[in-house]
Design an enzyme around this catalytic site. Structure first.
Site, PDB file in Angstrom:
ATOM      1  N   LYS A 181     -73.660  22.441  57.628  1.00  0.00           N
ATOM      2  CA  LYS A 181     -72.698  21.714  56.795  1.00  0.00           C
ATOM      3  C   LYS A 181     -72.815  22.219  55.358  1.00  0.00           C
ATOM      4  CE  LYS A 181     -72.385  18.324  54.149  1.00  0.00           C
ATOM      5  NZ  LYS A 181     -71.343  18.790  53.214  1.00  0.00           N
ATOM      6  N   GLY A 234     -80.854  21.138  48.122  1.00  0.00           N
ATOM      7  CA  GLY A 234     -80.029  20.258  47.292  1.00  0.00           C
ATOM      8  C   GLY A 234     -80.898  19.377  46.425  1.00  0.00           C
ATOM      9  N   SER A 235     -80.443  18.161  46.183  1.00  0.00           N
ATOM     10  CA  SER A 235     -81.134  17.281  45.237  1.00  0.00           C
ATOM     11  C   SER A 235     -82.347  16.603  45.882  1.00  0.00           C
ATOM     12  CB  SER A 235     -80.172  16.210  44.745  1.00  0.00           C
ATOM     13  OG  SER A 235     -79.748  15.417  45.833  1.00  0.00           O
ATOM     14  N   VAL A 238     -81.378  13.338  47.909  1.00  0.00           N
ATOM     15  CA  VAL A 238     -80.919  13.522  49.291  1.00  0.00           C
ATOM     16  C   VAL A 238     -82.052  14.111  50.136  1.00  0.00           C
ATOM     17  CG1 VAL A 238     -79.220  14.652  50.791  1.00  0.00           C
ATOM     18  CG2 VAL A 238     -78.513  13.728  48.577  1.00  0.00           C
ATOM     19  N   GLY A 239     -82.893  14.938  49.523  1.00  0.00           N
ATOM     20  CA  GLY A 239     -84.035  15.509  50.240  1.00  0.00           C
ATOM     21  C   GLY A 239     -84.907  14.429  50.873  1.00  0.00           C
ATOM     22  N   GLU A 256     -85.653  22.402  50.033  1.00  0.00           N
ATOM     23  CA  GLU A 256     -85.675  23.216  48.801  1.00  0.00           C
ATOM     24  C   GLU A 256     -84.871  22.423  47.772  1.00  0.00           C
ATOM     25  OE1 GLU A 256     -84.777  24.997  45.997  1.00  0.00           O
ATOM     26  OE2 GLU A 256     -83.645  26.570  47.047  1.00  0.00           O
ATOM     27  N   CYS A 290     -81.627  26.737  41.527  1.00  0.00           N
ATOM     28  CA  CYS A 290     -82.837  25.956  41.793  1.00  0.00           C
ATOM     29  C   CYS A 290     -84.023  26.549  41.051  1.00  0.00           C
ATOM     30  CB  CYS A 290     -83.105  25.870  43.277  1.00  0.00           C
ATOM     31  SG  CYS A 290     -82.693  27.369  44.165  1.00  0.00           S
ATOM     32  N   GLU A 386     -84.715  18.051  35.882  1.00  0.00           N
ATOM     33  CA  GLU A 386     -83.859  19.200  36.157  1.00  0.00           C
ATOM     34  C   GLU A 386     -82.453  18.898  35.642  1.00  0.00           C
ATOM     35  OE1 GLU A 386     -82.638  20.162  40.273  1.00  0.00           O
ATOM     36  OE2 GLU A 386     -83.345  22.192  39.840  1.00  0.00           O
TER      37      GLU A 386
END
Ligand code: NAD
Length: 484
Positions: A181, A234-235, A238-239, A256, A290, A386
């Protein structure tokens, strides 16, 4: 604004080598960061689309043509695909630049890297092998590396093609099948790349693409009982959800999640060599990388000299969509622009220097002028969080021990650089860094297909790129043969 030659993918998912609309018939608009205009649409998928894709991937893994390919055949297919990507690199780069907003030069470099992932992992596919272990008399013990099965992949918008390449090439090289996705903010290059995968000859179900919202399609994929492994970029927010979903499913995951990567500049450093890296590592891709080098730690004696040189270089950076040579484009979305502008407005540090926005940028685009702050308090928000924008924090330090403490003093740990001519210091500082990758007298934001890459703590876990990714996407089976 649309380049005349730009053909757009249809709002369809790829399931079992068929291009199909979302089952509920929904699609969602795609906005270009260059001018804020809707210029395409993608399928807005839900759990039923994800379910169909996973069924196709399962069938391909267990009984389909994919399951019968030898490692060498898989490798050849991946390499053929890489060559096809190379042949379409310019059109792909134009599409990526329109969709993501990145400067065309960056998009071109991304496509070369994407092709290179398939070349690299194509070559590696038949070179991953097991071991024979010594054991008791009368026994043969062999250790096999096997694919997991169906890999779920959720990728972000900052390097859609490159992250697609690094994920898909490694997972398929090991013999897994996939449901991927991509991010709703930028995924057109991924759809075009998937068309090329069908053209290259991947058997039905080996690679499936489902587009849509993260909190619907992404969530459904991460929670589905039919996947055997999940990889996410991603963030951190959400990780955490991905890791919880993986835990509930008893499956492994790699995460990551970005970083706050430091470049440490000692007073014996070759500043002429360092300066381009200090600037590019945060300006590249609008700082939406990243592994962006978002903190520069400078030994106090050379702080003013480095600050002056940074100010001069930042002043020469212009955010633009029209300049073929631009190094900085717009940010991905209105939301990201607002987020970055808030960090800039709330920064509790002096401005060392700023770039500008070109006068001819379209009014609706998401442009932010790059800015460098310093001296920045290492405990401040700007030094800890970040930003994911072209915002650099410059932090002074007195000695090696303090530099190491500051460098390791965030929740993240992805990449670090040390700039010094002292060989002993190079080795000591590299060893002391709590992160996944250290550069000595260099910096490679986003680069290096061959180099294992990944983080610690809030930057995530697991390794991508290099052979390390093949090991991540495989599991070990030990066979003990009592032959008497
Ligand atoms: P995000 O984590 O929301 O999106 C990344 C991917 O996850 C997208 O494909 C998205 O659709 C999907 N997703 C979102 N919610 C999900 C859910 N509940 N379940 C499953 N999948 C889901 O990132 P963002 O909101 O686009 O960006 C926010 C911040 O994240 C950025 O400002 C940046 O700091 C960070 N970020 C880091 C990277 C990286 O490369 N490490 C990439 C993108 C964003």
């Amino acid at each position: 604004m649309q380049p005349a030659h730009l053909t757009l993918p249809q709002p369809l998912n790829l399931i079992g080598n068929h291009w199909v609309p979302a089952r509920a018939g929904r699609s969602m608009p795609v906005i270009s960061p260059i001018d804020g205009e809707v210029f395409a649409s993608i399928a807005e998928s839900d759990a039923s689309d994800v379910d169909a894709a996973i069924t196709a991937a399962r069938q391909a893994f267990e009984t389909g043509d994919w399951s019968r390919l030898t490692a060498a055949e898989r490798g050849r297919l991946l390499m053929r695909y890489g060559r096809l990507i190379e042949a379409h690199a310019e059109a792909l780069a134009q599409l990526e630049s329109r969709d993501n907003g990145k400067p065309i030069r960056q998009a071109r470099a991304d496509m070369i890297a994407t092709a290179r992932y398939f070349e690299y992992y194509g070559g590696a596919a038949d070179k991953v092998h097991g071991e024979v272990l010594p054991f008791l008399n009368g026994y043969d013990v062999t250790v096999h590396r096997e694919p997991y099965g169906v890999v779920g992949a959720i990728i972000p918008w900052n390097y859609p093609a490159q992250i697609y390449g690094r994920t898909v090439a490694a997972a398929l090289a090991m013999g897994n099948t996939m449901v991927l996705k991509p991010a709703e903010d930028a995924c057109l290059s991924v759809l075009r790349l998937a068309e090329l995968a069908v053209e290259a000859g991947f058997p039905a179900g080996a690679l499936n693409i489902v587009t849509g919202r993260g909190d619907v399609a992404g969530k459904a994929l991460s929670e589905h009982r039919g996947i055997d492994f999940i990889t996410f970029t991603g963030s951190p927010e959400v990780g955490v959800m991905i890791q919880v979903a993986a835990a509930r499913n008893f499956i492994p995951c790699t995460l990551e999640l970005g970083g706050k990567s430091p470049q440490i500049v000692f007073d014996d450093a070759d500043l002429d060599a360092a300066m381009p890296y200090l600037v590019n590592a945060i300006v590249q891709n609008g700082g939406q990388t990243c592994s962006a080098g978002s903190r520069v730690l400078v030994q106090r004696g050379i702080f003013d000299a480095v600050a002056a040189r940074l100010a001069e270089r930042f002043a020469a950076v212009t955010a633009s969509a029209s300049d073929e040579d631009a190094v900085l484009g717009p940010l991905i979305s209105a939301r990201q622009k607002k987020r970055v502008e808030t960090y800039i407005a709330e920064a509790d540090a002096p401005v060392i220097g700023r770039g500008q926005i070109a006068a001819d940028t379209p009014g609706g685009g998401f442009y932010v002028a790059p800015v460098v702050f310093g001296p920045v308090d290492p405990a401040s928000k700007l030094a800890q969080e970040e930003v994911f924008g072209p915002v650099l924090a410059v932090i002074p330090f007195d000695d090696e021990a303090q530099a190491i403490r500051i460098a390791n003093g965030t929740e993240y740990g992805l990449v670090a650089a040390v700039w010094t001519r002292d060989g002993g210091r190079q080795a000591r500082v590299a060893k002391a860094m709590r992160c996944g990758q250290v550069f000595i007298n260099g910096y490679g934001a986003g680069g290096g297909v061959e180099l294992p890459f990944g983080g610690v703590r809030k930057s995530g876990h697991g390794r991508e790129k290099g052979f390390a990714a093949l090991y991540e996407f495989s599991q070990i089976k030990t066979v003990v043969n009592n032959h008497g």
